[in-house]
Design an enzyme around this catalytic site. Structure first.
Site, mmCIF file in Angstrom:
data_model
loop_
_atom_site.group_PDB
_atom_site.id
_atom_site.type_symbol
_atom_site.label_atom_id
_atom_site.label_comp_id
_atom_site.label_asym_id
_atom_site.label_seq_id
_atom_site.Cartn_x
_atom_site.Cartn_y
_atom_site.Cartn_z
ATOM 1 N N ASN A 384 0.733 -1.080 0.177
ATOM 2 C CA ASN A 384 0.079 -0.187 0.015
ATOM 3 C C ASN A 384 0.815 1.300 0.069
ATOM 4 O O ASN A 384 0.619 1.810 -1.022
ATOM 5 C CB ASN A 384 -0.966 -0.001 1.201
ATOM 6 C CG ASN A 384 -1.961 1.081 1.098
ATOM 7 O OD1 ASN A 384 -1.982 2.130 0.309
ATOM 8 N ND2 ASN A 384 -3.106 0.906 1.801
ATOM 9 N N ASP A 385 1.410 1.611 1.395
ATOM 10 C CA ASP A 385 2.328 2.636 1.400
ATOM 11 C C ASP A 385 3.339 2.993 0.134
ATOM 12 O O ASP A 385 3.719 4.013 -0.221
ATOM 13 C CB ASP A 385 2.806 3.013 2.644
ATOM 14 C CG ASP A 385 1.628 3.096 3.625
ATOM 15 O OD1 ASP A 385 0.700 3.634 3.232
ATOM 16 O OD2 ASP A 385 1.772 2.629 4.913
ATOM 17 N N VAL A 386 3.989 1.758 -0.170
ATOM 18 C CA VAL A 386 5.270 1.674 -1.123
ATOM 19 C C VAL A 386 4.718 1.896 -2.315
ATOM 20 O O VAL A 386 5.682 2.220 -3.434
ATOM 21 C CB VAL A 386 5.851 0.493 -1.214
ATOM 22 C CG1 VAL A 386 6.649 -0.008 0.503
ATOM 23 C CG2 VAL A 386 5.134 -0.710 -1.428
ATOM 24 N N ALA A 425 0.589 3.196 7.633
ATOM 25 C CA ALA A 425 0.847 4.679 7.921
ATOM 26 C C ALA A 425 -0.270 5.268 8.137
ATOM 27 O O ALA A 425 -0.438 6.502 8.541
ATOM 28 C CB ALA A 425 1.579 5.114 6.749
#
Lengths: 457, 98
Positions: A384-386, A425
């Site tokens: 997700n965040d990456v 996050a």
């Protein structure tokens, strides 16, 4: 010949073996041999140490090696590759504990008048670092394994407690150096170190775990070095520093990959969540696994971007099966690995290696991004965040500035995910709202298996 | 003089470590960490002397405990690293095994 000379010479040999072993680890084709070379070095050092003249009885040594060796072998055999972060944390902790015990035992020798101030101080540091490593690693192990909640835990006044412990630890250095030798100072040091290790690790959230594991890895090496100075043993100093350097480099790589400073990560539990800068526009478009199959069947090139979700769903074997089908269908398949994907450095690579994906097909972020436009489909599995374009586009976003895998530039983006919720996050992901993005909701493994079945029909 | 000698070892080993580890590719970072776990079990060397020498009973017990934990790291670390590295295959090898 002098046994002291023989023993010390064997340590030189062992150091050479460790260094050559690490050198061979610079390529996957020679890495296995490197590990073996390193193990032989350790074996030589242990066996030759046993001829030292101050070793008089062997019962406790034999019992300890058999017991520890059996536990170690059992852990190494039964661990699942998805659980590697837990195991490495546990080993970090044991390394710290061994240094603590060694530092402590160097103080208990019968003739205490042999202990001069420098040795007391360095033994104190080996106890302190060893203790922090041990309790910190056990907390990390609990968080990773789910025996403790993985989110950041904080309580009011935590900063003051931090400051108090650091001041106490510094004051103790002075006490140890100036007061007459007394074991009680060292027992207090153990207490301070254990509490500090716990306090330092609980405010760190799940997604920051790669940094913490790397850092604790380096502490375990530094603790061994400190213990080595305390007992004046060169091989401990050299080997400990090799480990310490390794952990520090990995920590740096992880911090860079998140575009955050180490202090920011270690204290992140204390910072307030930042307001989102801009509103995300567009709508989420869902796609069924069956329809995803039709797109994949027509695709010429596919890039797979795995994240921690792939480990949780144990989906690596299904991914590999899909890869084989796509390749049989004439498509090119590549994997894009973000440095902080998963819960430790290299986590995804090991899982894919377990599923028999050749390492040539795994690309690092900087290698794959320039050619991202050329991919027909990007499949995001549990990441997700990456892949969050907010890191590039939204100035107010907490992850703004973090280097990402630019999946949004592929022609089609499939996101395999349980729900549209934010990542670890806690940041909304504008990728889900892009025109070329389709969400395939459900368990990643089930989704992949549905697609695989469609290929069979 | 002894201090200078130790400082020499410290500095050289640290630089050597940085040079060596910088060359390890990202794909091998997990085996690197578990391999480092095994190497940090080098405390076993010191623990052997504590556990086996003629000292106070407390020294022996602390040494024994250190031997146990260091041995877990050495044996477990090398074995699990070997297990992991056996899985890393190049294109050539993985098509051979099929």
């Amino acid at each position: 010949m002098d046994t002291v000379l023989i023993v010390n010479f064997s340590y030189v040999i062992a150091a050479i073996f460790f260094i050559v072993g690490l050198k061979l680890l610079s390529h996957p084709a020679t890495a296995k041999r490197g590990n073996l070379v390193s193990a032989v070095g350790m074996f030589i050092a242990v066996v030759v140490t046993l001829i030292r003249q101050d070793i008089l009885s062997y019962e406790w040594i034999a019992a300890g090696i058999v017991l520890g060796g059996a536990i170690g072998a059992w852990l190494a055999k039964r661990v699942e590759m998805t659980e590697m972060p837990e195991l490495v944390s546990l080993f970090n902790g044991f390394g710290g504990l061994a240094s603590l015990l060694l530092g402590l035992s160097s103080l208990t020798i019968s003739d205490a008048s042999d202990l001069h101030v420098a040795l007391l101080v360095i033994a104190y540091f080996s106890i302190l670092i060893g203790g922090i490593t041990f309790s910190g690693s056990i907390v990390a192990w609990g968080k990773l394994g789910g025996t403790m909640p993985s989110r950041a835990l904080i309580f009011p006044g935590m900063r003051w407690l931090y400051a108090l412990i650091i001041l106490g630890a510094l004051a103790l250095v002075v006490v140890v150096a100036t007061q007459p030798f007394d074991m009680k100072w060292f027992y207090i040091a153990i207490g301070l170190a254990l509490v500090f290790g716990i306090l330092a690790t609980i405010p760190i959230g799940g997604a920051d775990m790669p940094v913490v594991i790397s850092l604790l890895n380096s502490y375990s090496g530094i603790a061994a070095t400190a213990a080595g100075i305390a007992i004046q043993n060169n091989i401990l100093i050299v080997a400990g520093l090799l480990v310490g350097a390794s952990g520090i480099i990995l920590t740096q790589i992880m911090c860079k990959a998140m575009n955050r400073s180490l202090m920011n990560i270690l204290l992140s539990g204390f910072s307030k969540p930042i307001e989102q800068g801009a509103k995300i526009e567009g709508e989420i478009k869902a796609l069924s696994a069956e329809d995803a199959f039709y797109v994949l069947e027509a695709a010429q090139s596919v890039v797979v971007i795995p994240g921690y979700g792939m480990a949780v769903a144990q989906a690596q074997h299904a991914v590999k099966e899909l890869q084989s089908l796509l390749e049989a269908n004439g498509a090119e398949v590549a994997y894009a690995i973000h440095p902080v994907a998963g819960r430790m450095p290299g986590h995804m690579n090991v899982l894919l290696a377990e599923a028999d994906v050749p390492y040539e097909q795994l690309y690092e972020m900087d290698a794959i991004n320039p050619r991202m436009d050329s991919f027909d489909v990007a499949i995001i599995i549990g990441a997700n965040d990456v892949v969050n374009p907010a890191a590039k586009e939204m100035k107010g976003s907490p992850i703004y500035g973090m280097p990402i895998i630019e999946a949004h530039r592929a022609r089609n983006v499939f996101v395999l995910k349980r729900s549209a919720s934010a990542g670890f996050a806690g940041v909304d992901n504008p990728l889900f709202f892009k025109d070329n993005t389709r969400m395939v909701f459900g368990d990643a493994k089930d989704t992949l298996n549905t697609v695989i079945r469609e290929f069979g029909d | 003089m002894e201090f200078i000698y130790l400082a020499f070892i410290l500095v050289l080993a640290a630089f050597l470590g940085f040079e060596l580890i910088n060359k390890v590719p990202a794909t091998l970072h997990t085996p690197l960490m578990s391999g480092a776990n095994a190497i940090s079990g080098v405390t076993l060397i010191g623990a052997l002397v504590s556990a086996g020498s003629d000292n106070t009973e407390l020294t022996t017990w602390l040494g024994f405990a250190a031997v146990v934990f260091a041995s877990i790291n050495v044996v477990g670390g090398y074995l699990v690293t070997d297990r992991m590295l056996s899985m890393f295959k190049s294109k050539q090898n993985s098509s051979d095994t099929k």
